[in-house]
Each structure stands twice: as structure tokens, then as C-alpha cells.
Design a protein around this motif. Structure first.
Motif, PDB file in Angstrom:
ATOM      1  N   UNK A  29      35.548  33.470  55.180  1.00 39.96           N
ATOM      2  CA  UNK A  29      34.742  34.734  54.972  1.00 39.96           C
ATOM      3  C   UNK A  29      35.584  35.590  54.133  1.00 39.96           C
ATOM      4  N   UNK A  30      37.148  35.821  54.525  1.00 36.74           N
ATOM      5  CA  UNK A  30      37.797  36.815  53.611  1.00 36.74           C
ATOM      6  C   UNK A  30      37.943  36.133  52.125  1.00 36.74           C
ATOM      7  N   UNK A  31      38.322  34.864  52.207  1.00 36.36           N
ATOM      8  CA  UNK A  31      38.530  34.355  50.713  1.00 36.36           C
ATOM      9  C   UNK A  31      37.315  34.285  49.889  1.00 36.36           C
ATOM     10  N   UNK A  32      35.877  34.159  50.660  1.00 36.14           N
ATOM     11  CA  UNK A  32      34.866  34.413  49.584  1.00 36.14           C
ATOM     12  C   UNK A  32      34.666  35.704  49.180  1.00 36.14           C
ATOM     13  N   UNK A  33      35.014  36.451  50.057  1.00 34.24           N
ATOM     14  CA  UNK A  33      34.978  38.216  49.562  1.00 34.24           C
ATOM     15  C   UNK A  33      35.748  38.342  48.467  1.00 34.24           C
ATOM     16  N   UNK A  34      36.949  38.019  48.429  1.00 33.04           N
ATOM     17  CA  UNK A  34      38.149  38.152  47.575  1.00 33.04           C
ATOM     18  C   UNK A  34      37.510  37.326  46.180  1.00 33.04           C
ATOM     19  N   UNK A  35      37.158  36.301  46.351  1.00 33.23           N
ATOM     20  CA  UNK A  35      36.925  35.487  44.926  1.00 33.23           C
ATOM     21  C   UNK A  35      35.980  36.231  44.093  1.00 33.23           C
ATOM     22  N   UNK A  36      35.020  36.969  44.759  1.00 35.06           N
ATOM     23  CA  UNK A  36      33.917  37.673  44.058  1.00 35.06           C
ATOM     24  C   UNK A  36      34.799  38.693  42.943  1.00 35.06           C
ATOM     25  N   UNK A  37      35.904  39.144  43.098  1.00 31.22           N
ATOM     26  CA  UNK A  37      36.735  39.821  42.031  1.00 31.22           C
ATOM     27  C   UNK A  37      36.683  39.186  40.782  1.00 31.22           C
ATOM     28  N   UNK A  38      36.888  37.890  41.056  1.00 33.43           N
ATOM     29  CA  UNK A  38      36.999  37.103  39.696  1.00 33.43           C
ATOM     30  C   UNK A  38      35.893  37.319  38.443  1.00 33.43           C
ATOM     31  N   UNK A  39      34.764  37.918  39.003  1.00 34.94           N
ATOM     32  CA  UNK A  39      33.694  38.158  38.188  1.00 34.94           C
ATOM     33  C   UNK A  39      33.818  39.683  37.208  1.00 34.94           C
ATOM     34  N   UNK A  40      34.945  40.317  37.561  1.00 35.42           N
ATOM     35  CA  UNK A  40      35.503  41.337  37.067  1.00 35.42           C
ATOM     36  C   UNK A  40      36.864  41.052  36.103  1.00 35.42           C
ATOM     37  N   UNK A  41      36.953  39.668  36.012  1.00 36.62           N
ATOM     38  CA  UNK A  41      38.248  39.372  35.313  1.00 36.62           C
ATOM     39  C   UNK A  41      39.382  39.264  35.887  1.00 36.62           C
ATOM     40  N   UNK A  42      39.572  39.446  37.268  1.00 33.78           N
ATOM     41  CA  UNK A  42      40.593  39.653  37.872  1.00 33.78           C
ATOM     42  C   UNK A  42      41.119  38.224  38.634  1.00 33.78           C
ATOM     43  N   UNK A  43      42.472  37.940  38.244  1.00 34.14           N
ATOM     44  CA  UNK A  43      42.988  36.751  38.745  1.00 34.14           C
ATOM     45  C   UNK A  43      42.964  36.778  40.378  1.00 34.14           C
ATOM     46  N   UNK A  44      42.641  36.016  40.852  1.00 33.55           N
ATOM     47  CA  UNK A  44      42.619  36.354  42.450  1.00 33.55           C
ATOM     48  C   UNK A  44      43.606  35.100  43.059  1.00 33.55           C
ATOM     49  N   UNK A  45      44.475  35.513  43.777  1.00 32.74           N
ATOM     50  CA  UNK A  45      45.441  34.630  44.540  1.00 32.74           C
ATOM     51  C   UNK A  45      45.185  34.652  46.206  1.00 32.74           C
ATOM     52  N   UNK A  46      44.835  33.396  46.729  1.00 26.15           N
ATOM     53  CA  UNK A  46      44.602  33.423  48.206  1.00 26.15           C
ATOM     54  C   UNK A  46      45.513  32.997  48.850  1.00 26.15           C
TER      55      UNK A  46
END
Length: 497
Positions: free
Chosen positions: A324-341
Motif C-alpha cells: 500500500x505504501x509503495x503504491x501510494x509513492x509510485x503515483x508521484x511518477x506521474x509528475x515526473x519524479x523519480x521514485x525509489x522504494x
């Protein structure tokens, strides 16, 4: 000294002193593992030695003449040491209210003891010098047990003070050497065990840090200068952050997993991450990356299977939390943010986390294997984790899941043996699996009796060099077993930067 009122006051002093030592000094404050409390530990060690002498003398001897004067000098010295201790405590740490109240009561009760003992000591001082054996029955037995107890803690505090110079780790600025200079970084969960060290390293490294916290009192312990906010609404749209590090979340292993606790564990992580998504959405300048906390619990309970970032999962509550935590974080990729889990293992350091809970029982010979001892423990030393966070911020090639664990996981039995050896203590006990399961339910089964054999494939492929790849040498270094370990660690950090 055959005065029931006096002995009652002495008994009260013993009980309050034991409460202060066990609950505060060894429990909440953990003074033996705080390098800043070296002087306080020495004062406690000397004072406890004096208490041992006082208890034995009161219980079994009548000191006459010059021996009365010696005992009186010790009683006065205890008062002076206590006053010095009060000043030292106020200068070096914030005392919890329970400790302040307990100290006040101890001082008042000790004063009452001196008032009752003074006339007797005055009479004894005029008698011929001698140590006259006496016995007061169970009062003498109580005084003997108390003398042994405070004598034990006297030795413990003096040894801990001598160890203090070998604690503390390297210069934190070197931990974030991978970062370009003068970065602007937002940290959530910055007052926690990991976050405090990260903030300290960033500030010492010359970076600009904003910390989001719900408790401003905890922010007093952070390295400064640092900006502290209690709400993301305090951040203006025009502000710029180079990176966001999201570590906020309700502790997962500090209580039974009731339905309310499970919801709080998940909601605290998901809601904070969604709030960060909203923040990024309104910022004029988007951060380059989000380093989002997660855990190796994502893989579920996988037995002996070696798990890289490509591994699948088995269902478990710990997986649900991380997913659940990772899914919420991955949504920031839509704004062009590189996401590291960051799938973080058991974070080890003497200042907090699981190791801090184990040090005291292991030091007093109460350590042991949990369950079968065959469950895997994938761990990471705290400073290595800070270095990993800095590396993932700086390295644009790292994204998605990244296992933040040391390259050599161990079984619980090996961990137990290594910790006992580092502390020079035996560890013969064994906590049965049925006991942990019965007492702690799913939390005990998933976090203590099961584990994951996780390896940091992405970090190794990226050339990251772990300062502490193996458990036993790491435990010896951070617990101060190795002489000169702090200096050696500083040199190693500089060589890895």
C-alpha cells in the motif's frame, strides 16, 4: 540504627533508586549507550559505590570513633555528588517528568534519613574507634541485597563510561558525501531513529533540511540549523526541493496488531505519502526524486529463498503494509519524479531500533535465540542506510524497488551468537516459538519468528560499497568492543565517499 522509621525510609530510598535505575537510566534514557553522558555515568558509578558501602555499614556494623567520621564523610560526599549529577543532567539531556519527580523524592527522603541518623552518628563519634558487628534481621538482609545491586550497577556505569569514547560512529558529514553540495531536502519522519541520523548528516554536510514532524518537542534533539514544520501547508508553492525522503509511519513492532493498530500502521504511511503527492502537484519546481521508505516485509514470509528486487511476494500483513505504501509513492511518477522504494531491513544501531531493545537484556545475560533460530535476519547498519539514502538521491540510474540491506544476511541464531560475543556475555536462553506467538500474535509470528533472506542486488550492481557488509565485525564496532573503532570508521567512510 535499630530504628524502624529509619529503616522504612531506607527501604523507600532503595525502591525509588531501583525504579530510577531500571526505568530511567537503563530503560527510557539508556544512559550506558549515550556517549554524551560519560560524566553522568561516572558520577552514578561513584555514587552507587558509596551507596554499597553505606548499605553494608548500616546493615552489619556500628562504626565508632574515626570510622563514624569516615561514614559521615561518605554520606556528605553522596550529597555533593548528587548535586553535581543534577547539574550535569540539566546540561546534557532533557529529563522526563517522572525522573524529575523521582529525583526530588529521593533527595527529600535522603534528607530525612540524614536527620534521623545524625544523632546516632554524633554519639558514636565519641566512642573508641571500632567496627562493632550488629544484625537487624531482615533489615540487614535487605541492606546486603541492596549493596550487591548498587555495587553491580556501579561497576556497570563505570565500565560504560570508559566505553563511551568508542561509541558515536564517524563524522556524519561523510555519510552524505555522494550528494552534490547545498541540496534542499524535505524529510518526513526526521525525528525517528533513522531520520535523526540522516538529518544530522545532511546538516553537517552543509545541506538545507526541512523536517516535517507531528511532535515539536522531539525536534529539539535534531541537529541545527534545520527548518521544522508540523504541516505541509507551511510550504509555499514557490519553494524548491531537490529531493524528498519519506520515512514517516507508525511503528510496526511496538504492540499487538489489533484491527485499530493495523489500520493506523497502514494509514499513517499512505496518508502521508498522498499528502506528499498533493504537495508535489502544487509546487512550481518539482523535486527530482522521492526516496520512499518501505521494508523487506514486502516479500512476505519466504523461508530460505534468496530475494532480490525481482522476487515475488507471499501474502502477509507486512506485505500489505509495504504494498500500500509503495503504491501510494509510485503515483508521484506521474509528475515526473523519480521514485525509489527503499525496502529496508532491520536497521541496527545502539541509539535505537531493535538492537537498542536487545542490548540491556544481553548485557545482563538475558539474551537468547528466538524460536528455532533458523529464521533469516536481513539487516543494515544505520550509517550504511544513511549512505544508501544519499546514494539513491544522487544516482539518477536508481529507481523502483531497492533492497536496503547488507549483502550478508544471517539467521537468528547467528545474530544472537554475534551480539553475545560483541558484549562478552553468554546467551544460553531460548524463547519458544509458542510463547512469542501466544504473547504477540501475528506481530510475533511475522516479525520475530519469520524472516526474509534479502540481498541488495541493485546496490551491488551499482557499485555501492558497504562499510559494514558482515554482522559480527559491525556489532563489535558499534558497541565499542574494538579499541579505536570510531577513528577507524571515520577513515573508512572517507575512503568510501
Amino acid at each position: 540504627m535499630d530504628n524502624p522509621v529509619l529503616w522504612t525510609l531506607i527501604s523507600i530510598q532503595i525502591l525509588m533508586g531501583a525504579f530510577d535505575t531500571l526505568v530511567h537510566h537503563e530503560g527510557s534514557e539508556r544512559l550506558a549507550w549515550r556517549p554524551s553522558q560519560k560524566t553522568e555515568l561516572r558520577l552514578h558509578g561513584v555514587r552507587n559505590f558509596f551507596y554499597a558501602v553505606i548499605f553494608l555499614c548500616f546493615g552489619w556494623l556500628e562504626p565508632h570513633g574515626v570510622f563514624t567520621m569516615l561514614l559521615t564523610a561518605i554520606l556528605v560526599a553522596e550529597v555533593l555528588i548528587t548535586l553535581w549529577d543534577f547539574v550535569e543532567e540539566d546540561m546534557t539531556r532533557k529529563l522526563p517528568w517522572t525522573e524529575r519527580i523521582n529525583h526530588t523524592l529521593l533527595a527529600l527522603n535522603y534528607g530525612a534519613i540524614l536527620v534521623l541518623a545524625a544523632p546516632v552518628l554524633w554519639q558514636w563519634s565519641f566512642l573508641p574507634s571500632a567496627l562493632v558487628p550488629v544484625s537487624y534481621g531482615w533489615w540487614s538482609v535487605l541492606s546486603t541485597v541492596s549493596a550487591l545491586g548498587v555495587g553491580l550497577f556501579s561497576a556497570r556505569d563505570l565500565l560504560a563510561a570508559a566505553r563511551s569514547d568508542r561509541l558515536g560512529g564517524p563524522d556524519p558529514a561523510g555519510l552524505v558525501a555522494a550528494l552534490p553540495p547545498r541540496r534542499h531536502i524535505l524529510v518526513t519522519g526526521g525525528t525517528g531513529f533513522i531520520g535523526r541520523r540522516l538529518v544530522e548528516a545532511l546538516v553537517r554536510g552543509g545541506h538545507f533540511v526541512t523536517v516535517l514532524t507531528r511532535d515539536l518537542r522531539k525536534a529539539d534533539d535534531l541537529e541545527h540549523p534545520v527548518r521544522v514544520i508540523t504541516s505541509l501547508d507551511r510550504i509555499h508553492n514557490a519553494e524548491r526541493f531537490d529531493a524528498i525522503v519519506n520515512l514517516a509511519g507508525d511503528p510496526i513492532a511496538n504492540g499487538l496488531w489489533t484491527s485499530r493498530k493495523r489500520a493506523r500502521i497502514i494509514d499513517s504511511r499512505v496518508q502521508m505519502t498522498e499528502a506528499l503527492q498533493e504537495l508535489v502537484g502544487r509546487l512550481d519546481n518539482k523535486p527530482a526524486c522521492l526516496i520512499n521508505g518501505s521494508a523487506i516485509g514486502w516479500y512476505g514470509l519466504r523461508g530460505d529463498e534468496t530475494l532480490t528486487e525481482d522476487a515475488y511476494f507471499d501474502p502477509a500483513f507486512v506485505h500489505e503494509v509495504c504494498e500500500r505504501w509503495e503504491q501510494a509513492a509510485q503515483k508521484l511518477e506521474r509528475d515526473g519524479v523519480r521514485v525509489v522504494l527503499l525496502r529496508i531491513g532491520l536497521v541496527l544501531g545502539v541509539e535505537g531500533g531493535i538492537l537498542a531493545k536487545l542490548l540491556t537484556p544481553f548485557e545482563f545475560g538475558g539474551g537468547g535465540v528466538m524460536g528455532s533460530g533458523r529464521q533469516w535476519m536481513s539487516w543494515i547498519e544505520r550509517d550504511d542506510l544513511v549512505r544508501i539514502i544519499a546514494r539513491t538521491v544522487a544516482d539518477e540510474n536508481l529507481s523502483g524497488p531497492v533492497n536496503a540491506t547488507a549483502p550478508v544476511p544471517v539467521r537468528n541464531a547467528e545474530f544472537t551468537s554475534a551480539l553475545a560475543k560483541a558484549l562478552h556475555r553468554p546467551a544460553f536462553l531460548r524463547l519458544p516459538a509458542w510463547l512469542l506467538s501466544t504473547a504477540l500474535g501475528d506481530m510475533g509470528r511475522e516479525t520475530m519468528l519469520a524472516g526474509q533472506r534479502v540481498v541488495p542486488a541493485k546496490l551491488v550492481a551499482a557499485g555501492f560499497r558497504f562499510r559494514h557488509p558482515e554482522l559480527a565485525p559491525m556489532l563489535q564496532a558499534i558497541t565499542g568492543t574494538k579499541t579505536g573503532s570510531v577513528r577507524a570508521e571515520e577513515q573508512e567512510v572517507r575512503s568510501l565517499a
